[in-house]
Design an enzyme around this catalytic site. Structure first.
Site, PDB file in Angstrom:
ATOM      1  N   ASP A 177       4.573   6.152 -81.990  1.00 32.90           N
ATOM      2  CA  ASP A 177       5.262   7.428 -81.768  1.00 32.90           C
ATOM      3  C   ASP A 177       6.148   7.789 -82.957  1.00 32.90           C
ATOM      4  OD1 ASP A 177       4.144   6.846 -79.291  1.00 32.90           O
ATOM      5  OD2 ASP A 177       5.749   7.839 -78.213  1.00 32.90           O
ATOM      6  N   CYS A 206       4.855  -0.914 -78.674  1.00 30.93           N
ATOM      7  CA  CYS A 206       5.262   0.486 -78.796  1.00 30.93           C
ATOM      8  C   CYS A 206       5.094   1.216 -77.460  1.00 30.93           C
ATOM      9  CB  CYS A 206       4.460   1.172 -79.893  1.00 30.93           C
ATOM     10  SG  CYS A 206       5.107   2.794 -80.375  1.00 30.93           S
ATOM     11  N   LYS A 231       3.675   3.598 -75.510  1.00 26.86           N
ATOM     12  CA  LYS A 231       2.635   3.841 -74.511  1.00 26.86           C
ATOM     13  C   LYS A 231       1.879   2.580 -74.139  1.00 26.86           C
ATOM     14  CE  LYS A 231       4.130   7.901 -74.804  1.00 26.86           C
ATOM     15  NZ  LYS A 231       5.097   7.570 -75.861  1.00 26.86           N
ATOM     16  N   CYS A 269      11.646   0.267 -81.427  1.00 28.42           N
ATOM     17  CA  CYS A 269      12.853   1.033 -81.759  1.00 28.42           C
ATOM     18  C   CYS A 269      14.046   0.559 -80.939  1.00 28.42           C
ATOM     19  CB  CYS A 269      12.605   2.514 -81.540  1.00 28.42           C
ATOM     20  SG  CYS A 269      11.299   3.175 -82.590  1.00 28.42           S
ATOM     21  N   GLU A 311       5.973  14.551 -78.193  1.00 29.42           N
ATOM     22  CA  GLU A 311       7.424  14.425 -78.150  1.00 29.42           C
ATOM     23  C   GLU A 311       8.039  15.327 -79.213  1.00 29.42           C
ATOM     24  OE1 GLU A 311       8.388  10.312 -78.608  1.00 29.42           O
ATOM     25  OE2 GLU A 311       7.756   9.791 -76.584  1.00 29.42           O
ATOM     26  N   SER A 332      11.322  12.187 -77.054  1.00 31.84           N
ATOM     27  CA  SER A 332      11.511  10.779 -77.353  1.00 31.84           C
ATOM     28  C   SER A 332      12.703  10.256 -76.576  1.00 31.84           C
ATOM     29  CB  SER A 332      11.764  10.597 -78.852  1.00 31.84           C
ATOM     30  OG  SER A 332      12.314   9.333 -79.127  1.00 31.84           O
TER      31      SER A 332
END
Length: 556
Positions: free
Chosen positions: A84, A125, A127, A197, A447, A473
């Site tokens: 993403d 990540c 998804k 993240c 997003e 996001s």
């Protein structure tokens, strides 16, 4: 306890007629003694495209070692991941939500196709996390999901930073308040290594949600990606899945309606991502449990916000781990009577029993007590109104402003809205409307972090509102309404909005309205025609034809 641990793979490996299958399995390393043992799938989502999944091969090795030690035969295969953060703001972002379905479908197909007895799924990540759990729900084999863990904070100008600060810096740079050198230095330091993240963005939101749902071992997901303890919990997952197989404990025994409410409570109490609404609705769909978009608001109303986490707060997921982790969050909520403590988890213990083992770091400032919360209600609210008859999602964690009225500035794609922010045509008081970005219309429901971060970086985060039929996001914050349904491509009211229309956000009363009369909206609707599909072939065209409303989880 189950007597036949090879309840599926026996058909694959036993008897004279299975000699061809055994011959091929010998070629990948299996021996005579392995054919009498259960076969355990290790469904990985490793990739060197993104730091979120870059380290998952090492984690898989530890998981497989644990399975072997516990008497199983692990066989690893890989699925896909779309980053993403890397694809954000480009056409490539349209593939992100689509990849959730591909991850689920691919894992389901491989496990069914090779008659595995149990599964460990490894995610990273955004998804891949719900995608793996959706597959486990469909298969309903003894299984668990392990998340690869959060990235550690970067350091820039003597402060901790994450990818959120980089996105927001783009807006500051466009406004002339950040130099080329500072932007380059921030970019170079924000992501110091492997891991997802670092704030309470979508990955870490779904990580804690699935621990509270019970399908991930409590406390395991929260261990940061490069923490030395991650190797230990990975090996423990190998032992755990064999224990699940022996006890015949399956996802649908664990992921109940009560457990889903616990997962929503985890999201609400930690200020988690709006994407949790989509993903938990999708998981509920897979397990056949009734869950509605308004159920999120009902849980949110009774759960206080107690975690001071980015994007609205000060700290990152690694800080929560150091403070006491997800067990401490569960303990706080259990003590306040806010969780359904009887719900079972893959460890064989209830969530209440797991919470009792929590250990709080003295002096930690990340997690508050429910009786003295950051806010008395959680971080997510659901709005309805004449702009969102089927609902939309607003994240209020870290944001004190609860109402906004202003003129609409309407854009039919994300790129046009981003350009308007960069060109300084968005001003204080505006309501930015981005449409035709929904599940079908995008397709893929991109997003809008590029736009929302640019607004914050431009100093407009507190004075401008935004609504979209796309997604946000987990790093998005401010007066932002996403998942507006029905979406524009289906003729939803958002398609009828015109520049200058007055739009009102009223969070206390759960309303999102445009000040246009019903007769005028009807007249506009009669003049409206649906745009042609943006893709006429390939996976995105197929997805657009099959996908449901965001209010239903955007499942296919």
């Amino acid at each position: 306890m189950v007597s036949d641990l090879k309840h599926k793979s026996r058909e694959l490996t036993e008897g004279p007629g299975r000699a061809p299958a055994r011959a091929m399995l010998r070629a990948v390393g299996l021996r005579d003694e392995d054919f009498g043992k259960p076969l355990v799938a290790v469904a990985n989502t490793w990739s060197e495209v993104t730091p979120c999944n870059f380290h998952l091969r090492d984690i898989a090795d530890k998981v497989k070692a644990g399975i072997r030690e516990a008497g199983g035969v692990p066989l690893e295969f890989n699925s896909i991941v779309i980053s993403d953060g890397i694809s954000m703001g480009t056409e490539g972002m349209k593939t992100s939500l689509v990849s959730r379905e591909v991850v689920a479908d691919s894992i389901e197909l491989v496990v069914r196709g090779h008659l595995f007895d149990a599964v460990v799924a490894i995610s990273g990540c955004d998804k891949t996390i719900p995608g793996t759990v959706m597959a486990l729900a469909r298969l309903n084999l003894p299984s668990l999901m392990l998340y690869g863990g959060s990235i550690l904070p970067g350091r820039f100008q003597d402060r901790n930073v994450s990818i959120q600060e980089v996105f927001e810096a783009v807006g500051a740079h466009a406004r002339g308040t950040m130099s080329d050198t500072d932007l380059h230095d921030l970019e170079s330091e924000a992501c110091p290594g492997a891991g997802a993240c670092g704030g309470q963005f979508t990955a870490n939101t779904m990580s804690i949600a699935f621990e509270f749902l019970g399908i991930s071992p409590m406390g395991f997901n929260g261990v940061p990606a490069l923490d030395s303890y991650k190797e230990s919990v990975s090996a423990q997952c190998g032992h755990l899945v064999m224990d699940l197989l022996k006890r015949d404990l399956r996802p649908k025994d664990i992921m109940t309606r009560d457990a889903l409410e616990n997962a929503i409570a985890a999201v609400a109490s930690t200020g988690g991502s709006t994407n949790a609404v989509l993903h938990l609705l999708a998981v509920a769909h897979e397990i056949g449990v009734s869950l509605d978009i308004d159920d999120f608001d009902a849980v949110n109303q009774r759960i206080p916000l107690i975690a001071d986490l980015k994007p609205g707060g000060r700290y990152m997921a690694a800080d929560l781990y150091q403070a006491g982790g997800t067990r401490l969050v569960a303990q706080r909520l259990i003590e306040a009577g806010l969780l359904k403590g009887h719900c079972m988890t893959v460890t064989g213990r209830t969530i209440k029993e797991e919470a009792q083992t929590a250990s709080e770091t003295p002096g930690q400032q990340v997690l508050y007590r429910p009786e003295e919360p950051i806010k008395t209600t959680g971080g997510l609210v659901i709005l309805h109104g004449n702009l969102a008859p089927d609902g939309c999602v607003v994240k209020v964690a870290g944001h004190s402003k609860l109402t906004h009225t202003g003129p609409a500035k309407v854009f039919d794609c994300e790129e046009d809205a981003f350009a308007a922010v960069q060109n300084r045509t968005i001003v204080d008081g505006d309501v930015v409307v981005i449409r035709y970005e929904g599940p079908q219309g995008g397709p893929g429901m991109r997003e809008m972090l590029g736009v929302t971060s640019a607004l914050v970086g431009a100093g407009l985060g507190e004075t401008v509102a935004l609504l979209t039929d796309g997604r946000f996001s987990g790093a998005t914050h401010g007066m932002m309404a996403g998942h507006v349904t029905p979406e524009a491509t289906k003729g939803g009211p958002i398609a009828m909005v015109r520049n200058g229309d007055t739009i009102t956000f009223d969070v206390p009363n759960r309303r999102l309205d445009v000040q246009v009369s019903p007769d005028e909206m009807k007249a506009r609707s009669q003049q409206w025609t649906a745009p042609p599909p943006k893709y006429t072939s390939g996976v995105l065209a197929k997805y657009a034809r099959a996908v449901s409303s965001a209010s239903k989880g955007a499942v296919t």
